[in-house]
Write an enzyme that holds these catalytic residues in place. Sequence first.
Site, short mmCIF file in Angstrom:
data_model
loop_
_atom_site.label_atom_id
_atom_site.label_comp_id
_atom_site.label_asym_id
_atom_site.label_seq_id
_atom_site.Cartn_x
_atom_site.Cartn_y
_atom_site.Cartn_z
CG HIS A 313 -0.61 -2.74 0.58
ND1 HIS A 313 -0.53 -1.76 1.53
CD2 HIS A 313 -0.26 -2.17 -0.60
CE1 HIS A 313 -0.15 -0.64 0.94
NE2 HIS A 313 0.01 -0.85 -0.33
NE ARG A 333 3.47 2.19 4.24
CZ ARG A 333 3.86 1.26 3.39
NH1 ARG A 333 5.12 0.89 3.35
NH2 ARG A 333 2.99 0.68 2.60
#
Lengths: 528, 236
Positions: A313, A333
Amino acid sequence: MDIHALHEVVHTSRDARRTHILPKLSPAERDTLIKKYHPDHREAAYRPVVFGPNKGDLTVRELASVLEGDSPIPTDLPLEPDHTVDVLVVGGGGAGCAAALHAHAEGAKVLLATKLRLADSNSVMAQGGMQIAVAPNDSPVQHFLDTLKGGHMKNDHDLLKTMVEEGPSIAKWLLELGVLFDRDADGNLHVKKGGGSTKERLLTCSDYTGLEIMRVLKDEVLNQKIQLLEFAAAVELLSDEQGACTGAVLQDLDNKRFVVVAAKTVILATGGIGRLHIQGFPTSNHYGATGDGLALAYRMGSPLVQIDTFQYHPSGGVYPEQLVGQLVTEGIRSEGGHLVNAKGDRFVNELDTRDVVSSSIIRECEEGRGVRTATGRVGVWLDTPLLEAEQGEGTLDKHFPAMVRQYERYGVDIRKDPVLIYPTLHYQNGGVKIDSNSETPVKNLFVAGETSGGLHGRNRLMGNSLLDLMVFGKRSGMTAGARVKTASQGKLTLNHLQRFRAEAKKHGVTGQVTSPMVLPAYTRMHTA
Amino acid sequence: MTANNDNTLDQEHAQQPKMVTVEIDGKPHQVPAGITLMKALWYTGQEVTRGAGCLGGFCGACGTYYRTKDDPKVKTCLACSHAVEDGMSFSFAPSFPARKATYDLNVLENPKQDLFELYPETPLCRNCNACTEACPQNIDVREGVWKAVFGDFKTVSETFMDCVMCGMCAPVCIADIAPSLVAVYASRAYGVREMEKPPGLADRIKAIEDGQYQEDWNRVLNMTDAELQQASANIQ
Ligand SMILES: Cc1cc2nc3c(=O)[nH]c(=O)nc-3n(C[C@H](O)[C@H](O)[C@H](O)COP(=O)(O)OP(=O)(O)OC[C@H]3O[C@@H](n4cnc5c(N)ncnc54)[C@H](O)[C@@H]3O)c2cc1C
Ligand code: SF4
Ligand code: SF4
Ligand code: FES
């Protein structure tokens, strides 16, 4: 340098970055980047599996030794059942709970055994959300194509089609159980855009999606009075003379005793492998994510697929030290948070797929544009204050309460300052081969959730795992639960283990590693 | 790794691992400053089975009582998400046998009224606020319990969204209430019985059942890998 001084570059470059749009990479550029920087392409970390159904296939060394490891139980263990049930579900995360509830609804007698407490799992930590094509401008076919693209076209089409088509009815099921997904003003499900998706498709419960789902599923498992064994780890499966699965041996972690369970069908839902710390990576996974289900199914002769690819990740914590490896939600994000290197520059479109974003972060750090902490860790900035600047004060508190709290505990205010991140070992893309009812090639052995493989191809798309758990938890539970009405209990033997041990011996692999690992060995035995 | 020294972040405790003294279950130990209570347990040679779960502050398995130097106040935290301090004393909280009621949310007559049958102790709350003080997630537990009593299940669901089910609020309750269990009930009841079902979802399910996507599927599933690649690259 003091951390606040290092933040400066993020603050001073913010305004300039706000208008700067980074294009996504072309397929060829993505490929080159991944081959060069993604940990899946570090040859030295890999070796072929020595024997068993995946003999000769490459996987990471840590997993290979777990697969080849020896069972903790003696071949002459008396196999008098302590419990006799229709369906044994192993694992108390999302897939296990969904399987148990659906098998129970079929009228089967279910036993759910889990290593820690019910719901202590990876599932409870999912923050980003769950992908389901519910928006008017979206469709299951779009979801299918996005996932294929994310998975580098290597996804199993049957499994994938099954998942995306059943998504909406899973949302309905969860709503009917009382899961409080975020809503729009008109009452429709609120959807967000996730990395690698072309449409808004992420269903969320603020940033507690997994926790909310697991609170509800756990409550329902208890309401239905499904028989539960906590702190009971499956350490071996049982087979009959034909090689079909007939139960399992558990180990009670409180008193170390073996517990024999006779079951007409077994559903393995033991989750991922983060705690194997592949290639030395820190991990976002829970304490029990040690790949147990892979080892158990492998010893029974079940082949695994795509065990050479893992998901790192992009945003694992780097600083403060207490948060190393812990997940920093991707939601930042998704909502427009920038990744910024030590020079104050963006270097990747933050909404690209995880493998691309992780590879870019590794590139920045290896090429000297990372920020190094005094413990020798390195990372890049995630500009959280940007969200407050773009969407107004209070945005982080409203949309990311869990993350605000995660950092507040250590005196970091993410509303004011960016956080340092680096990829963390997050997800096992592959796993045990299953069909669209979640059954393995070994009869009466089902595998659901992260332990299974094929659906996600070589890179899982954000939010697809929670859906995978529910869809294949459901299908395994329904199929296993329905089958027991006509099936009878097979004999309990360890024939498969005898065969496995003979093969191990033949290949000169004996006794170095006991498998499954059950819990990672973090206890420091000696003082230095 | 090439990193320029200007980008180095100071962490004194990491540069020269500074040790602090903590008391675990009444026994003093030296552990590196700044690590989590959970890591301190491992560091001092303890095996942890009960008491660890997600290791990320979400599952509530690691509820812990602690006290800092010279402060009489015993507080609570999650051991996986709290750092050691010099002079701190701590112990894991044992599991607590709170009673969970069982129910079928779809057949309850009137969930707000039924709360008093399922959890009859709830209206006996004496407002002592001990539950709120015991909550490592800083939830206003007492207020949440009252909202449940008054039938404001929506607010209960919002108040307890951060609840990790650690159960630390139950042993302190002088009225034998297990607030987190009441909260799960109220929150689920709100979702099942009060919230409208999203209209678009039913339409989508029907569209799938009616085969509305069949044509698209036929097209897509008959594509070669190269065509599929093209198709998935093209979608906007
Ligand atoms: C921090 C984090 C955030 C994530 N966020 C998202 C997200 O936003 N969206 C998304 O879609 N996915 C997300 N994922 C991925 C997703 O949560 C996991 O892939 C998924 O929860 C796995 O579910 P599972 O039921 O297969 O396994 P788990 O939920 O991990 O459950 C496995 C269970 O099996 C038990 N177990 C293990 N071995 C044994 C054994 N030998 N015997 C008995 N029991 C055993 C474990 O203790 C555990 O209870 C996230 C993952 C992590 C770690
Ligand atoms: S409300 Fe109770 S169970 Fe929930 S987090 Fe707070 S103390 Fe733990
Ligand atoms: S501890 Fe019990 S009595 Fe005291 S405020 Fe909380 S719920 Fe009420
Ligand atoms: S181990 Fe899950 S909250 Fe600490």
